[in-house]
Design an enzyme around this catalytic site. Structure first.
Site, PDB file in Angstrom:
ATOM      1  N   HIS A 189      14.620  -1.007  19.730  1.00 26.54           N
ATOM      2  CA  HIS A 189      13.582  -0.582  19.301  1.00 26.54           C
ATOM      3  C   HIS A 189      13.562   0.778  18.700  1.00 26.54           C
ATOM      4  O   HIS A 189      14.263   1.742  18.894  1.00 26.54           O
ATOM      5  CB  HIS A 189      12.581  -0.545  20.479  1.00 26.54           C
ATOM      6  CG  HIS A 189      12.879   0.312  21.781  1.00 26.54           C
ATOM      7  ND1 HIS A 189      14.300  -0.042  22.402  1.00 26.54           N
ATOM      8  CD2 HIS A 189      12.500   1.518  22.384  1.00 26.54           C
ATOM      9  CE1 HIS A 189      14.396   1.124  23.326  1.00 26.54           C
ATOM     10  NE2 HIS A 189      13.381   1.897  23.108  1.00 26.54           N
TER      11      HIS A 189
ATOM     12  N   GLY B 294       7.568  -0.274  19.260  1.00 23.06           N
ATOM     13  CA  GLY B 294       6.664   0.819  19.056  1.00 23.06           C
ATOM     14  C   GLY B 294       5.935   1.093  17.632  1.00 23.06           C
ATOM     15  O   GLY B 294       5.501   1.928  17.134  1.00 23.06           O
TER      16      GLY B 294
ATOM     17  N   MET C 144       4.225  -6.439  18.728  1.00 24.18           N
ATOM     18  CA  MET C 144       3.807  -7.146  20.026  1.00 24.18           C
ATOM     19  C   MET C 144       2.799  -6.391  20.360  1.00 24.18           C
ATOM     20  O   MET C 144       1.492  -6.968  19.984  1.00 24.18           O
ATOM     21  CB  MET C 144       4.947  -6.996  20.991  1.00 24.18           C
ATOM     22  CG  MET C 144       4.813  -7.762  22.175  1.00 24.18           C
ATOM     23  SD  MET C 144       6.142  -7.737  23.395  1.00 24.18           S
ATOM     24  CE  MET C 144       7.415  -8.858  23.091  1.00 24.18           C
ATOM     25  N   SER C 145       2.727  -5.278  21.265  1.00 21.00           N
ATOM     26  CA  SER C 145       1.465  -4.934  21.860  1.00 21.00           C
ATOM     27  C   SER C 145       0.591  -4.155  20.780  1.00 21.00           C
ATOM     28  O   SER C 145      -0.738  -4.390  20.890  1.00 21.00           O
ATOM     29  CB  SER C 145       1.885  -3.591  22.973  1.00 21.00           C
ATOM     30  OG  SER C 145       2.595  -2.535  22.099  1.00 21.00           O
TER      31      SER C 145
HETATM   32  C1  LIG Z   1      10.508  -7.817  21.468  1.00 23.41           C
HETATM   33  C2  LIG Z   1      11.196  -6.579  21.371  1.00 23.41           C
HETATM   34  N1  LIG Z   1      12.387  -6.596  21.001  1.00 23.41           N
HETATM   35  C3  LIG Z   1      12.647  -5.365  20.608  1.00 23.41           C
HETATM   36  C4  LIG Z   1      14.261  -4.879  20.316  1.00 23.41           C
HETATM   37  O1  LIG Z   1      14.531  -3.733  20.512  1.00 23.41           O
HETATM   38  O2  LIG Z   1      15.053  -5.644  20.170  1.00 23.41           O
HETATM   39  S1  LIG Z   1      11.602  -4.288  21.284  1.00 23.41           S
HETATM   40  C5  LIG Z   1      10.571  -5.461  21.434  1.00 23.41           C
HETATM   41  C6  LIG Z   1       9.039  -5.304  21.816  1.00 23.41           C
HETATM   42  C7  LIG Z   1       8.320  -4.754  20.721  1.00 23.41           C
HETATM   43  O3  LIG Z   1       7.019  -4.691  21.449  1.00 23.41           O
HETATM   44  P1  LIG Z   1       5.979  -3.390  20.853  1.00 23.41           P
HETATM   45  O4  LIG Z   1       5.493  -4.113  19.296  1.00 23.41           O
HETATM   46  O5  LIG Z   1       4.885  -3.686  21.800  1.00 23.41           O
HETATM   47  O6  LIG Z   1       6.640  -2.114  20.971  1.00 23.41           O
END
Ligand SMILES: Cc1nc(C(=O)O)sc1CCOP(=O)(O)O
Length: 204
Positions: free
Chosen positions: A124, A158, A178-179
């Site tokens: 991430h 993020g 996602m969020s």
């Molecule tokens: C599904 C997913 N994969 C990730 C990786 O690092 O491979 S981070 C992640 C979640 C991303 O969620 P948000 O948009 O809420 O930060």
């Protein structure tokens, strides 16, 4: 085309809740990922059929890890991980399936590219509650990984509308969210902001 915006389900919503978000944002996103690791195949078949009944195109749907289910339901693609079947064996069996691979290092990304993945998702990038307790990899690592492969790299983790331009400036082909969309009270407005960022960033 694998560029653009990928919405990812968060594994916590009901089908009805996910349909609501998907319907709202589908005109603004390129792909909708079903990432519901705890659900049975039967439940996921129901998810796909209900999404389609609600005007989400099969051409927009990507299934996390479950390759046979994606093929059986004739959706667009699969998102593979280090827990799933190898890219090369999936590519050999299904030449026309869209194959994404989630990666966390240059080595994994290069391996995915050589093995026939259409794109990788790397993250991430920023601190996120969706990956609690893990250090983010940051923009420098993103830029380095992008330079080391010749397939599109989608940034995840993020991602907010304000951060889209920075990841695009580092060479990302798109963002996975996602969020930022699922937890938004105004997902349509938010999706438009994300889209604006992707367009501005990619025209640099
Ligand atoms: C599904 C997913 N994969 C990730 C990786 O690092 O491979 S981070 C992640 C979640 C991303 O969620 P948000 O948009 O809420 O930060």
């Amino acid at each position: 085309m694998t560029e653009g915006i990928h919405l990812i389900s968060n594994g916590k919503q009901s089908l009805e809740e996910f349909i609501k978000v998907s319907k709202a944002v589908s005109p603004y996103v390129n792909y909708i990922h079903i990432r519901e690791k705890h659900r049975t195949d039967d439940e996921l078949v129901e998810w796909i059929s209900e999404l389609v009944k609600n005007d989400i195109s099969k051409g927009q749907l990507v299934m996390n890890e479950r390759v046979e289910l994606a093929v059986r339901t004739e959706i667009k693609g699969v998102q593979l991980t280090d827990h799933s079947e190898d890219v090369s064996s999936v590519r050999m069996k299904y030449p026309n399936l869209l194959i994404g691979r989630s990666v966390h290092s240059v080595e994994e990304a290069q391996d995915a590219a050589i093995s026939g993945a259409d794109y990788v998702i790397f993250g991430h990038i920023f601190k996120t509650n969706s990956k609690p307790g893990l250090l983010p990899r940051g923009l420098e690592q993103l830029g380095h990984l992008i330079k080391s492969v010749d397939i599109p790299v989608i940034a995840v983790g993020g991602i907010t509308p304000k951060r889209v331009e920075s990841v695009m400036t580092y060479g990302a082909s798109g963002v996975a969210i996602m969020s930022g969309l699922i937890d938004s009270e105004k997902p349509i407005e938010e999706a438009k902001h994300f889209l604006g960022g992707v367009r501005d960033g990619s025209s640099r």
